[in-house]
Motif scaffolding. Structure first.
Motif, PDB file in Angstrom:
ATOM      1  N   MET A   1       0.846  -1.183   0.000  1.00 50.56           N
ATOM      2  CA  MET A   1       0.000   0.000   0.000  1.00 50.56           C
ATOM      3  C   MET A   1       0.886   1.238   0.000  1.00 50.56           C
ATOM      4  SD  MET A   1      -3.047   0.898   2.658  1.00 50.56           S
ATOM      5  CE  MET A   1      -4.202   2.188   2.283  1.00 50.56           C
ATOM      6  N   GLY A   2       0.860   2.007  -1.077  1.00 49.87           N
ATOM      7  CA  GLY A   2       1.626   3.243  -1.115  1.00 49.87           C
ATOM      8  C   GLY A   2       3.026   3.106  -1.659  1.00 49.87           C
ATOM      9  N   ALA A   3       3.438   1.935  -2.177  1.00 55.53           N
ATOM     10  CA  ALA A   3       4.780   1.780  -2.702  1.00 55.53           C
ATOM     11  C   ALA A   3       4.897   2.477  -4.043  1.00 55.53           C
ATOM     12  CB  ALA A   3       5.117   0.301  -2.859  1.00 55.53           C
ATOM     13  N   ALA A   4       5.973   3.264  -4.228  1.00 57.53           N
ATOM     14  CA  ALA A   4       6.134   4.019  -5.469  1.00 57.53           C
ATOM     15  C   ALA A   4       6.631   3.116  -6.579  1.00 57.53           C
ATOM     16  CB  ALA A   4       7.112   5.168  -5.251  1.00 57.53           C
ATOM     17  N   GLN A   5       6.185   3.387  -7.790  1.00 54.51           N
ATOM     18  CA  GLN A   5       6.651   2.633  -8.954  1.00 54.51           C
ATOM     19  C   GLN A   5       7.859   3.331  -9.543  1.00 54.51           C
ATOM     20  OE1 GLN A   5       3.120   2.511 -11.417  1.00 54.51           O
ATOM     21  NE2 GLN A   5       2.926   0.354 -10.999  1.00 54.51           N
ATOM     22  N   SER A   6       8.728   2.522 -10.193  1.00 50.55           N
ATOM     23  CA  SER A   6       9.895   3.084 -10.860  1.00 50.55           C
ATOM     24  C   SER A   6       9.525   3.485 -12.270  1.00 50.55           C
ATOM     25  CB  SER A   6      11.025   2.046 -10.874  1.00 50.55           C
ATOM     26  OG  SER A   6      10.606   0.907 -11.584  1.00 50.55           O
ATOM     27  N   GLY A   7      10.441   4.227 -12.906  1.00 43.96           N
ATOM     28  CA  GLY A   7      10.190   4.645 -14.294  1.00 43.96           C
ATOM     29  C   GLY A   7      10.397   6.127 -14.443  1.00 43.96           C
ATOM     30  N   PHE A  54     -12.094   4.449   5.076  1.00 43.00           N
ATOM     31  CA  PHE A  54     -11.132   5.543   5.160  1.00 43.00           C
ATOM     32  C   PHE A  54      -9.835   5.034   4.566  1.00 43.00           C
ATOM     33  CE2 PHE A  54      -7.599   7.796   7.167  1.00 43.00           C
ATOM     34  CZ  PHE A  54      -7.954   9.105   6.883  1.00 43.00           C
ATOM     35  N   VAL A  55      -9.355   5.713   3.507  1.00 43.35           N
ATOM     36  CA  VAL A  55      -8.130   5.280   2.823  1.00 43.35           C
ATOM     37  C   VAL A  55      -7.060   6.359   2.959  1.00 43.35           C
ATOM     38  CG1 VAL A  55      -9.334   3.765   1.232  1.00 43.35           C
ATOM     39  CG2 VAL A  55      -8.976   6.140   0.584  1.00 43.35           C
ATOM     40  N   TYR A  56      -5.812   5.918   3.119  1.00 42.36           N
ATOM     41  CA  TYR A  56      -4.732   6.870   3.390  1.00 42.36           C
ATOM     42  C   TYR A  56      -3.479   6.623   2.559  1.00 42.36           C
ATOM     43  CZ  TYR A  56      -3.485   2.814   6.237  1.00 42.36           C
ATOM     44  OH  TYR A  56      -3.214   1.527   6.652  1.00 42.36           O
ATOM     45  N   GLY A  57      -3.455   5.544   1.775  1.00 45.76           N
ATOM     46  CA  GLY A  57      -2.260   5.209   1.005  1.00 45.76           C
ATOM     47  C   GLY A  57      -2.544   5.104  -0.478  1.00 45.76           C
ATOM     48  N   SER A  58      -2.268   3.939  -1.056  1.00 44.47           N
ATOM     49  CA  SER A  58      -2.371   3.794  -2.511  1.00 44.47           C
ATOM     50  C   SER A  58      -3.803   3.786  -3.024  1.00 44.47           C
ATOM     51  CB  SER A  58      -1.660   2.509  -2.964  1.00 44.47           C
ATOM     52  OG  SER A  58      -2.317   1.370  -2.431  1.00 44.47           O
ATOM     53  N   LEU A  59      -4.801   3.712  -2.138  1.00 43.60           N
ATOM     54  CA  LEU A  59      -6.198   3.770  -2.574  1.00 43.60           C
ATOM     55  C   LEU A  59      -6.762   5.189  -2.543  1.00 43.60           C
ATOM     56  CD1 LEU A  59      -7.698   0.535  -0.954  1.00 43.60           C
ATOM     57  CD2 LEU A  59      -7.264   0.970  -3.378  1.00 43.60           C
ATOM     58  N   ARG A  60      -5.962   6.151  -2.114  1.00 48.85           N
ATOM     59  CA  ARG A  60      -6.421   7.545  -2.124  1.00 48.85           C
ATOM     60  C   ARG A  60      -6.650   8.024  -3.557  1.00 48.85           C
ATOM     61  NH1 ARG A  60      -2.919  11.332   1.963  1.00 48.85           N
ATOM     62  NH2 ARG A  60      -3.680  12.860   0.443  1.00 48.85           N
ATOM     63  N   PRO A  61      -7.700   8.812  -3.782  1.00 49.37           N
ATOM     64  CA  PRO A  61      -7.935   9.341  -5.136  1.00 49.37           C
ATOM     65  C   PRO A  61      -6.781  10.183  -5.664  1.00 49.37           C
ATOM     66  CG  PRO A  61      -9.884   9.629  -3.773  1.00 49.37           C
ATOM     67  CD  PRO A  61      -8.793   9.167  -2.853  1.00 49.37           C
ATOM     68  N   GLY A  66       0.802   5.466  -8.336  1.00 48.26           N
ATOM     69  CA  GLY A  66       0.386   4.799  -9.565  1.00 48.26           C
ATOM     70  C   GLY A  66       0.075   3.323  -9.449  1.00 48.26           C
ATOM     71  N   MET A  67      -0.453   2.895  -8.318  1.00 51.58           N
ATOM     72  CA  MET A  67      -0.792   1.484  -8.171  1.00 51.58           C
ATOM     73  C   MET A  67      -1.982   1.114  -9.074  1.00 51.58           C
ATOM     74  SD  MET A  67       1.424   0.172  -6.115  1.00 51.58           S
ATOM     75  CE  MET A  67       2.605   1.253  -6.933  1.00 51.58           C
ATOM     76  N   PRO A  68      -1.940  -0.067  -9.720  1.00 53.03           N
ATOM     77  CA  PRO A  68      -2.938  -0.406 -10.741  1.00 53.03           C
ATOM     78  C   PRO A  68      -4.337  -0.715 -10.207  1.00 53.03           C
ATOM     79  CG  PRO A  68      -1.466  -2.262 -10.348  1.00 53.03           C
ATOM     80  CD  PRO A  68      -0.897  -1.098  -9.598  1.00 53.03           C
ATOM     81  N   TRP A  69      -4.458  -0.991  -8.918  1.00 56.56           N
ATOM     82  CA  TRP A  69      -5.759  -1.405  -8.372  1.00 56.56           C
ATOM     83  C   TRP A  69      -6.668  -0.247  -7.970  1.00 56.56           C
ATOM     84  CZ3 TRP A  69      -1.126  -3.294  -6.093  1.00 56.56           C
ATOM     85  CH2 TRP A  69      -0.598  -2.479  -5.089  1.00 56.56           C
ATOM     86  N   SER A 140      -8.836  -8.024  -0.485  1.00 61.28           N
ATOM     87  CA  SER A 140      -7.842  -8.695  -1.314  1.00 61.28           C
ATOM     88  C   SER A 140      -6.641  -7.787  -1.570  1.00 61.28           C
ATOM     89  CB  SER A 140      -8.473  -9.117  -2.641  1.00 61.28           C
ATOM     90  OG  SER A 140      -7.510  -9.682  -3.502  1.00 61.28           O
ATOM     91  N   ILE A 141      -6.911  -6.522  -1.879  1.00 65.64           N
ATOM     92  CA  ILE A 141      -5.835  -5.554  -2.141  1.00 65.64           C
ATOM     93  C   ILE A 141      -4.930  -5.411  -0.927  1.00 65.64           C
ATOM     94  CG2 ILE A 141      -5.346  -3.097  -2.517  1.00 65.64           C
ATOM     95  CD1 ILE A 141      -7.929  -3.019  -4.236  1.00 65.64           C
ATOM     96  N   GLU A 142      -5.520  -5.319   0.248  1.00 61.62           N
ATOM     97  CA  GLU A 142      -4.771  -5.046   1.479  1.00 61.62           C
ATOM     98  C   GLU A 142      -4.244  -6.308   2.162  1.00 61.62           C
ATOM     99  OE1 GLU A 142      -3.930  -2.251   1.821  1.00 61.62           O
ATOM    100  OE2 GLU A 142      -5.458  -0.872   1.111  1.00 61.62           O
TER     101      GLU A 142
END
Length: 218
Positions: A1-7, A54-61, A66-69, A140-142
């Protein structure tokens, strides 16, 4: 949750002075609103629709990693910014620990002074028809219950209301890296800026070494 993607990041278009001023004013306004939400005394009654998260990481709008889920999970939701009481850590993923009832009782004096740790995020609400499928998807995501637990929390929203919502928590996460401001997005932006700066410095260093070698050969 919240991990940054490379690129490689796309180069952003130059902003006008007017746009920069507007952006700064908006940021200051958001900061002021979030600061005003740190007082937890005299809260309005919290509604409990039973279909909120309540979402605070990669599920935040507004997440920047850039997480795909995220986009699929947020389809059909209504969202608004808010905060909860809790402490955030970086343990590979955004991780939050929320206080127990006993801990909150001990912090009554801090509540009055607005000196309790908060986590910045979004209240996400679905219709009753969508709720169960979204709950299954977010579990499932978490990685619930293996990686994250799930607890009901009180969310203080930007519109002044309070709402009860599910929040994914990691009570046993590593506490080594404390995200002091409780805002995963600003924390990730700073990390990305530092990483980019490090890459630029490394590039300059290698170019300098290359020029030194060329000079020796001549």
């Amino acid at each position: 949750m919240g991990a940054a993607q490379s690129g490689e990041a796309a180069e952003a278009p130059a902003r006008t002075r007017e746009e920069e001023t507007e952006g700064k004013e908006t940021e200051e306004e958001d900061t002021h609103l979030l600061t005003s939400l740190k007082s937890w005394t005299s809260l309005p009654d919290a509604r409990d629709p039973g279909t909120t998260f309540f979402v605070y990481g990669s599920l935040r709008p507004d997440d920047v990693t850039g997480m795909p889920w995220r986009d699929h999970w947020l389809e059909g939701a209504s969202c608004q910014q808010g905060v909860i009481r809790g402490t955030m850590y970086d343990d590979m993923y955004a991780s939050v620990v929320v206080p127990s009832s006993l801990e909150m009782e001990k912090e009554k004096e801090k509540e009055e002074e607005g000196d309790v740790p908060i986590v910045v995020g979004w209240l996400v609400e679905y219709s009753e028809a969508m709720y169960l499928s979204k709950l299954k998807e977010s579990d499932s995501i978490e990685g619930y219950p293996r990686l994250y637990g799930r607890e009901k929390v009180v969310v203080r929203c930007m519109d002044g209301t309070c709402c009860i919502a599910w929040c994914y928590v990691r009570t046993n996460c590593s506490k080594e890296v404390h995200v002091v401001n409780g805002d995963w997005v600003t924390y990730q932006k700073k990390k990305q800026e530092e990483e980019e700066k490090g890459r630029e410095e490394e590039k300059e260093r290698k170019e300098g070494e290359g020029k030194e070698e060329e000079g020796k050969e001549e």
